[in-house]
Design a protein around this motif. Structure first.
Motif, PDB file in Angstrom:
ATOM      1  N   GLU A 138       0.839  -1.197   0.000  1.00 17.65           N
ATOM      2  CA  GLU A 138       0.000   0.000   0.000  1.00 17.65           C
ATOM      3  C   GLU A 138       0.879   1.255   0.000  1.00 17.65           C
ATOM      4  O   GLU A 138       0.744   2.138  -0.836  1.00 17.65           O
ATOM      5  CB  GLU A 138      -0.887  -0.046   1.260  1.00 17.65           C
ATOM      6  CG  GLU A 138      -2.152   0.753   1.175  1.00 17.65           C
ATOM      7  CD  GLU A 138      -3.067   0.284   0.044  1.00 17.65           C
ATOM      8  OE1 GLU A 138      -3.798   1.138  -0.470  1.00 17.65           O
ATOM      9  OE2 GLU A 138      -3.022  -0.912  -0.339  1.00 17.65           O
ATOM     10  N   GLU A 139       1.806   1.284   0.957  1.00 15.84           N
ATOM     11  CA  GLU A 139       2.696   2.437   1.079  1.00 15.84           C
ATOM     12  C   GLU A 139       3.630   2.536  -0.130  1.00 15.84           C
ATOM     13  O   GLU A 139       3.945   3.636  -0.596  1.00 15.84           O
ATOM     14  CB  GLU A 139       3.513   2.340   2.380  1.00 15.84           C
ATOM     15  CG  GLU A 139       4.204   3.650   2.699  1.00 15.84           C
ATOM     16  CD  GLU A 139       4.928   3.637   4.050  1.00 15.84           C
ATOM     17  OE1 GLU A 139       4.697   4.569   4.835  1.00 15.84           O
ATOM     18  OE2 GLU A 139       5.719   2.698   4.306  1.00 15.84           O
ATOM     19  N   LEU A 140       4.033   1.391  -0.655  1.00 17.04           N
ATOM     20  CA  LEU A 140       4.881   1.376  -1.853  1.00 17.04           C
ATOM     21  C   LEU A 140       4.172   2.094  -3.004  1.00 17.04           C
ATOM     22  O   LEU A 140       4.735   2.979  -3.650  1.00 17.04           O
ATOM     23  CB  LEU A 140       5.211  -0.069  -2.238  1.00 17.04           C
ATOM     24  CG  LEU A 140       6.027  -0.258  -3.521  1.00 17.04           C
ATOM     25  CD1 LEU A 140       7.484   0.118  -3.308  1.00 17.04           C
ATOM     26  CD2 LEU A 140       5.928  -1.706  -4.015  1.00 17.04           C
ATOM     27  N   LYS A 141       2.912   1.710  -3.221  1.00 14.30           N
ATOM     28  CA  LYS A 141       2.121   2.331  -4.303  1.00 14.30           C
ATOM     29  C   LYS A 141       1.967   3.827  -4.063  1.00 14.30           C
ATOM     30  O   LYS A 141       2.132   4.626  -4.986  1.00 14.30           O
ATOM     31  CB  LYS A 141       0.728   1.690  -4.376  1.00 14.30           C
ATOM     32  CG  LYS A 141       0.723   0.341  -5.064  1.00 14.30           C
ATOM     33  CD  LYS A 141      -0.719  -0.145  -5.197  1.00 14.30           C
ATOM     34  CE  LYS A 141      -0.731  -1.665  -5.305  1.00 14.30           C
ATOM     35  NZ  LYS A 141      -2.040  -2.231  -4.987  1.00 14.30           N
ATOM     36  N   LYS A 211       4.448  -3.816 -13.314  1.00 18.50           N
ATOM     37  CA  LYS A 211       5.164  -5.079 -13.076  1.00 18.50           C
ATOM     38  C   LYS A 211       6.113  -4.943 -11.887  1.00 18.50           C
ATOM     39  O   LYS A 211       6.282  -5.883 -11.107  1.00 18.50           O
ATOM     40  CB  LYS A 211       5.920  -5.510 -14.331  1.00 18.50           C
ATOM     41  CG  LYS A 211       4.993  -6.085 -15.403  1.00 18.50           C
ATOM     42  CD  LYS A 211       5.743  -6.503 -16.645  1.00 18.50           C
ATOM     43  CE  LYS A 211       4.815  -7.265 -17.591  1.00 18.50           C
ATOM     44  NZ  LYS A 211       5.460  -7.554 -18.890  1.00 18.50           N
ATOM     45  N   SER A 212       6.732  -3.760 -11.753  1.00 16.27           N
ATOM     46  CA  SER A 212       7.609  -3.540 -10.594  1.00 16.27           C
ATOM     47  C   SER A 212       6.831  -3.685  -9.295  1.00 16.27           C
ATOM     48  O   SER A 212       7.260  -4.390  -8.371  1.00 16.27           O
ATOM     49  CB  SER A 212       8.253  -2.148 -10.646  1.00 16.27           C
ATOM     50  OG  SER A 212       9.143  -2.045 -11.728  1.00 16.27           O
ATOM     51  N   ILE A 213       5.668  -3.025  -9.234  1.00 13.45           N
ATOM     52  CA  ILE A 213       4.854  -3.103  -8.008  1.00 13.45           C
ATOM     53  C   ILE A 213       4.449  -4.556  -7.746  1.00 13.45           C
ATOM     54  O   ILE A 213       4.488  -5.025  -6.607  1.00 13.45           O
ATOM     55  CB  ILE A 213       3.620  -2.173  -8.102  1.00 13.45           C
ATOM     56  CG1 ILE A 213       4.076  -0.712  -8.068  1.00 13.45           C
ATOM     57  CG2 ILE A 213       2.627  -2.460  -6.976  1.00 13.45           C
ATOM     58  CD1 ILE A 213       2.980   0.311  -8.360  1.00 13.45           C
ATOM     59  N   ASP A 214       4.112  -5.286  -8.806  1.00 18.24           N
ATOM     60  CA  ASP A 214       3.771  -6.716  -8.659  1.00 18.24           C
ATOM     61  C   ASP A 214       4.869  -7.488  -7.942  1.00 18.24           C
ATOM     62  O   ASP A 214       4.593  -8.323  -7.086  1.00 18.24           O
ATOM     63  CB  ASP A 214       3.619  -7.368 -10.053  1.00 18.24           C
ATOM     64  CG  ASP A 214       2.218  -7.216 -10.615  1.00 18.24           C
ATOM     65  OD1 ASP A 214       1.334  -6.725  -9.894  1.00 18.24           O
ATOM     66  OD2 ASP A 214       2.025  -7.599 -11.794  1.00 18.24           O
ATOM     67  N   CYS A 218       7.695  -6.560  -0.028  1.00 21.92           N
ATOM     68  CA  CYS A 218       7.434  -5.539   0.998  1.00 21.92           C
ATOM     69  C   CYS A 218       7.195  -6.198   2.340  1.00 21.92           C
ATOM     70  O   CYS A 218       6.395  -7.129   2.404  1.00 21.92           O
ATOM     71  CB  CYS A 218       6.186  -4.738   0.653  1.00 21.92           C
ATOM     72  SG  CYS A 218       6.349  -3.761  -0.834  1.00 21.92           S
ATOM     73  N   PRO A 219       7.807  -5.729   3.432  1.00 22.41           N
ATOM     74  CA  PRO A 219       8.893  -4.747   3.413  1.00 22.41           C
ATOM     75  C   PRO A 219      10.176  -5.378   2.879  1.00 22.41           C
ATOM     76  O   PRO A 219      10.255  -6.604   2.749  1.00 22.41           O
ATOM     77  CB  PRO A 219       9.040  -4.391   4.899  1.00 22.41           C
ATOM     78  CG  PRO A 219       8.620  -5.636   5.624  1.00 22.41           C
ATOM     79  CD  PRO A 219       7.546  -6.257   4.778  1.00 22.41           C
TER      80      PRO A 219
END
Ligand code: ZN
Length: 310
Positions: A138-141, A211-214, A218-219
């Protein structure tokens, strides 16, 4: 009697490359911005040829396809490893690799990529990007969508001789002034997450945000590396990593010693100094494979080697 297979490297011009592969390693380079020396490679984008013996001039991929016995009849369609020396004159883009399962499903059956880095040399205040600071996806996005790159990207200080394992899903980038020996799975699948807003020929390079987010884990969790170090009068042998895809050691010779080749094959890169292996003179920048069933080999000299096998 099987012979040692010496390799002719393949060089890659990159916008971020320099000329240290010539000045430090003595290679004849195609350009003053040569970023990569593919030193042990059977990849279609850079297939090394054999320098000596009965297979002189043949590609490593050809040898893999036609003389599997040299590689202990190892399974797999392609030679499984790729060893590179990288010269980063400027920062590389920030990227992440998928694992085998994700690459298979999303990249036409390709392999994922696990890689590791031995720092050959770096600037005095050298740095590298490994990991990120988001606590969950979530925070990554949120951070990516908000362009909060400074906050997101984790930059770590480095020094010569450091070693890092880059598992799939690890955000990573080599930064300026760094030379690295990289041992990796034979794959080219890379998702570019962030390119510092730079332009190439007036345009930003393609990013692969979704694709990166996929695939980003995390963490981020730091991977423990470096195993035992055995010191003796003739040589020091250090275990750098042993994972599902490869084992990598560093050997520092300061004398002479017999070694047993008991693996399917052994990749060796001379990264410092010079010496002799079974009558062959070798020097910094040489790369070779000791085939399956070779038996005992004898190393002599003042030299540092990076050795890998599956
Ligand atoms: Zn990478």
């Amino acid at each position: 009697m099987k012979d040692i297979l010496f390799l002719n490297p393949v060089f890659k011009t990159m916008i971020w490359g320099g000329n240290k592969l010539a000045t430090e390693y003595g290679y004849n380079l195609p350009s003053d911005n040569t970023g990569e020396c593919w030193a042990v490679s059977a990849h279609k984008n850079g297939d090394c040829t054999i320098k000596n013996g009965e297979f002189e001039g043949k590609a490593l991929s050809w040898l893999w396809d036609n003389h599997k016995e040299l590689f202990g009849n190892a399974a797999g369609e392609v030679f499984p490893l790729l060893v590179k020396i990288i010269d980063a004159k400027t920062d590389l883009s920030i990227q992440v690799h998928p694992d085998d399962a994700y690459a298979k499903a999303n990249e036409n059956g390709a392999l994922g990529k696990t890689e590791c880095w031995y720092i050959l040399d770096c600037d005095e205040d050298g740095e590298i990007v490994i990991g990120h600071n988001a606590k969950d996806k979530e925070e990554l996005k949120e951070m990516i969508e908000g362009n909060r790159w400074q906050e997101l990207i984790r930059v770590c200080p480095i020094k010569k001789g450091d070693f890092f394992q880059i598992e799939p899903g690890t955000v990573h980038a080599i930064k300026k002034g760094t030379m690295i020996l990289e041992t990796q799975q034979n794959s080219d699948i890379t998702y570019r997450l962030y390119d510092y807003g730079r332009l190439e020929n007036g345009k930003p390079r393609e990013l692969h945000i979704d694709k990166s987010i996929d695939v980003i884990g995390c963490p981020h969790i730091d991977k423990e590396v470096r195993g035992k170090l055995i010191r003796s009068e003739e040589c020091d042998i250090e275990e750098l990593i042993s994972c599902n895809f490869y084992s990598v050691q560093r050997i520092s010779m300061h004398g002479e010693q017999d070694f047993e080749q008991s693996n399917k094959f052994l990749n060796i890169s001379v990264i410092n100094g010079s010496g002799v292996i079974d009558g062959y003179n070798v020097i910094k920048g040489d790369h070779f494979i000791i085939p399956s069933g070779y038996g005992t080999y004898h190393l002599k000299g003042d030299m540092e080697l990076i050795v890998s096998h599956i």
